[in-house]
Design an enzyme around this catalytic site. Structure first.
Site, PDB file in Angstrom:
ATOM      1  N   SER A  34      24.905  11.152  27.207  1.00 48.09           N
ATOM      2  CA  SER A  34      25.563   9.825  26.594  1.00 48.09           C
ATOM      3  C   SER A  34      26.330   9.438  27.682  1.00 48.09           C
ATOM      4  O   SER A  34      27.406  10.165  28.410  1.00 48.09           O
ATOM      5  CB  SER A  34      25.806   9.600  25.207  1.00 48.09           C
ATOM      6  OG  SER A  34      26.282   9.014  25.264  1.00 48.09           O
ATOM      7  N   TYR A  41      32.203  13.362  19.620  1.00 42.72           N
ATOM      8  CA  TYR A  41      30.735  13.237  20.595  1.00 42.72           C
ATOM      9  C   TYR A  41      31.138  12.791  21.920  1.00 42.72           C
ATOM     10  O   TYR A  41      29.867  13.419  22.812  1.00 42.72           O
ATOM     11  CB  TYR A  41      30.295  11.931  19.556  1.00 42.72           C
ATOM     12  CG  TYR A  41      28.759  11.595  20.448  1.00 42.72           C
ATOM     13  CD1 TYR A  41      27.653  12.584  20.004  1.00 42.72           C
ATOM     14  CD2 TYR A  41      28.717  10.246  21.225  1.00 42.72           C
ATOM     15  CE1 TYR A  41      26.493  12.002  20.155  1.00 42.72           C
ATOM     16  CE2 TYR A  41      27.347  10.114  21.935  1.00 42.72           C
ATOM     17  CZ  TYR A  41      26.368  10.717  21.506  1.00 42.72           C
ATOM     18  OH  TYR A  41      25.459  10.515  21.202  1.00 42.72           O
TER      19      TYR A  41
HETATM   20  N1  LIG Z   1      20.102   6.500  20.699  1.00 41.87           N
HETATM   21  C1  LIG Z   1      21.249   6.303  21.437  1.00 41.87           C
HETATM   22  O1  LIG Z   1      21.421   5.037  21.206  1.00 41.87           O
HETATM   23  C2  LIG Z   1      21.854   7.448  22.046  1.00 41.87           C
HETATM   24  C3  LIG Z   1      22.543   7.332  23.225  1.00 41.87           C
HETATM   25  C4  LIG Z   1      23.000   8.012  24.192  1.00 41.87           C
HETATM   26  C5  LIG Z   1      23.104   9.812  24.232  1.00 41.87           C
HETATM   27  N2  LIG Z   1      21.725   9.935  22.781  1.00 41.87           N
HETATM   28  C6  LIG Z   1      21.455  11.328  22.750  1.00 41.87           C
HETATM   29  O2  LIG Z   1      20.142  11.983  22.702  1.00 41.87           O
HETATM   30  C7  LIG Z   1      19.668  12.425  21.919  1.00 41.87           C
HETATM   31  C8  LIG Z   1      19.017  11.995  20.786  1.00 41.87           C
HETATM   32  O3  LIG Z   1      19.314  11.440  19.620  1.00 41.87           O
HETATM   33  P1  LIG Z   1      19.006   9.935  18.882  1.00 41.87           P
HETATM   34  O4  LIG Z   1      19.229   8.841  19.533  1.00 41.87           O
HETATM   35  O5  LIG Z   1      17.123  10.685  19.550  1.00 41.87           O
HETATM   36  O6  LIG Z   1      18.848  10.375  17.381  1.00 41.87           O
HETATM   37  P2  LIG Z   1      17.926  10.851  16.372  1.00 41.87           P
HETATM   38  O7  LIG Z   1      18.797  10.451  15.288  1.00 41.87           O
HETATM   39  O8  LIG Z   1      16.452   9.650  16.323  1.00 41.87           O
HETATM   40  O9  LIG Z   1      17.436  12.335  16.783  1.00 41.87           O
HETATM   41  C9  LIG Z   1      18.024  13.466  16.557  1.00 41.87           C
HETATM   42  C10 LIG Z   1      17.392  14.279  16.179  1.00 41.87           C
HETATM   43  O10 LIG Z   1      17.866  15.575  16.163  1.00 41.87           O
HETATM   44  C11 LIG Z   1      17.870  16.855  14.974  1.00 41.87           C
HETATM   45  N3  LIG Z   1      19.016  17.426  14.938  1.00 41.87           N
HETATM   46  C12 LIG Z   1      20.293  17.180  14.686  1.00 41.87           C
HETATM   47  N4  LIG Z   1      20.811  18.304  14.746  1.00 41.87           N
HETATM   48  C13 LIG Z   1      19.719  19.082  14.594  1.00 41.87           C
HETATM   49  C14 LIG Z   1      20.486  20.600  14.837  1.00 41.87           C
HETATM   50  N5  LIG Z   1      21.367  20.956  14.742  1.00 41.87           N
HETATM   51  N6  LIG Z   1      19.002  21.284  14.763  1.00 41.87           N
HETATM   52  C15 LIG Z   1      17.906  20.994  15.330  1.00 41.87           C
HETATM   53  N7  LIG Z   1      17.705  19.593  14.942  1.00 41.87           N
HETATM   54  C16 LIG Z   1      18.925  18.561  14.822  1.00 41.87           C
HETATM   55  C17 LIG Z   1      17.270  15.388  14.016  1.00 41.87           C
HETATM   56  O11 LIG Z   1      16.638  15.699  12.249  1.00 41.87           O
HETATM   57  C18 LIG Z   1      16.808  13.754  14.990  1.00 41.87           C
HETATM   58  O12 LIG Z   1      15.126  14.452  14.625  1.00 41.87           O
HETATM   59  C19 LIG Z   1      21.093  12.942  20.934  1.00 41.87           C
HETATM   60  O13 LIG Z   1      21.794  14.101  22.029  1.00 41.87           O
HETATM   61  C20 LIG Z   1      22.281  12.027  21.144  1.00 41.87           C
HETATM   62  O14 LIG Z   1      23.473  12.017  21.111  1.00 41.87           O
HETATM   63  C21 LIG Z   1      21.380   8.859  22.195  1.00 41.87           C
END
Ligand SMILES: NC(=O)c1ccc[n+]([C@@H]2O[C@H](COP(=O)([O-])OP(=O)(O)OC[C@H]3O[C@@H](n4cnc5c(N)ncnc54)[C@H](O)[C@@H]3O)[C@@H](O)[C@H]2O)c1
Length: 258
Positions: free
Chosen positions: A139, A152
């Site tokens: 991130s 985080y």
């Molecule tokens: N959306 C953003 O703005 C953003 C920005 C920077 C980084 N990220 C990173 O991108 C990645 C995906 O995020 P997203 O935005 O798609 O979120 P999201 O909530 O849409 O998807 C995350 C998925 O991870 C799964 N998950 C959570 N804990 C888990 C566990 N212990 N075991 C298995 N699955 C688990 C959830 O059930 C969910 O389906 C994450 O690592 C997040 O930190 C997202």
């Protein structure tokens, strides 16, 4: 372009939602065989059906679950070429108020989970002798402090360094390890800004390219990094963020207090 991942087998954790789901969709479209892993069984079943991918219910913080997910890729498709570690979560709480359990929840999923997946994905690739690529979803929070996001940010900074260490150790065995650092992307994780216009505006003011990202922005990078076009890229994290890192993270504490 299509077929950029033909004959590759990928495991995508967090593949039931948001960024992971879109990466899995694009990987299938590019010809890969995909296993999606997630702990949300309901969403997982939905995505399995929509994509025609294999699915495994797993918690990335449990080593036995991770081994089972990698095992499914091997038993179903015979190999593993790409591991995408996207499972993650986060929530806002100040350093002073944060409980040990809250800290552990975020760091366990975002950092330990990536370590466990990387370890078992890499083992499968090394044991088979063909190498592969592991893509860790970090991130901009790895580099940019956010109010209320200490666990985080610390976990994501850890992911960036873990990526570098693993790339150094695994390069001789032809395993590439790379990171993608998304900026703000519209997914279920970021609803806190989607329905609050003043919060969204604060983010937008710090995104030089003038829009919030969509999962496809990250999936496009994941297709490239997972393909043979990126065969000499390892150790680095590619920030896909509309140049958000050149500015500052919005003062979220102000919104929480108001
Ligand atoms: N959306 C953003 O703005 C953003 C920005 C920077 C980084 N990220 C990173 O991108 C990645 C995906 O995020 P997203 O935005 O798609 O979120 P999201 O909530 O849409 O998807 C995350 C998925 O991870 C799964 N998950 C959570 N804990 C888990 C566990 N212990 N075991 C298995 N699955 C688990 C959830 O059930 C969910 O389906 C994450 O690592 C997040 O930190 C997202």
């Amino acid at each position: 372009m299509s077929g950029r991942l033909a004959d590759k087998v990928a495991l995508v954790t967090g593949g039931a939602s948001g960024i992971g789901r879109e990466i899995a969709r694009c990987y299938v479209a590019e010809g890969a065989s995909v296993v999606i892993g997630d702990r949300n069984a309901t969403l997982l079943a939905e995505v399995e059906k929509a994509l025609g991918a294999a699915a495994v219910e797993m918690d990335v913080t449990r080593e036995a679950d991770v081994e089972r997910a990698v095992g499914l890729a091997l038993s179903r498709f015979g190999r593993l070429d790409i591991g995408v570690n996207s499972a993650g979560l986060g929530f806002g709480v100040s350093v002073l108020e944060q409980t040990e359990a809250q800290w552990d929840t975020v760091v366990d999923v975002c950092l330990k989970g990536v370590f466990l997946c990387l370890k078992h994905e890499a083992r499968a690739m090394v044991n088979a002798g063909h190498g592969g690529v592991i893509i860790n979803i970090a991130s901009i929070s790895a580099r940019q402090p956010g109010e209320g996001l200490s666990a985080y940010c610390a976990a994501k900074a850890g992911v960036e360094m873990l990526t570098r260490c693993a790339a150094m150790e695994l390069g001789p065995q032809r395993v590439r390890v790379v990171g993608i650092g998304p900026g703000l992307i519209d997914t279920p994780l970021t609803t806190f800004q989607q329905d609050r216009p003043h919060v969204r505006e604060a983010f937008l003011a710090n995104i030089p390219l003038g829009r919030v990202g969509v999962p496809r922005d990250i999936a496009n990078a994941a297709v490239f990094l997972g393909s043979d076009e990126a065969s000499w890229i390892s150790g680095d994290t590619l920030f896909v963020d509309g140049a958000e890192l050149t500015k500052k993270y919005p003062e979220l504490g102000r919104f929480r207090r108001s």
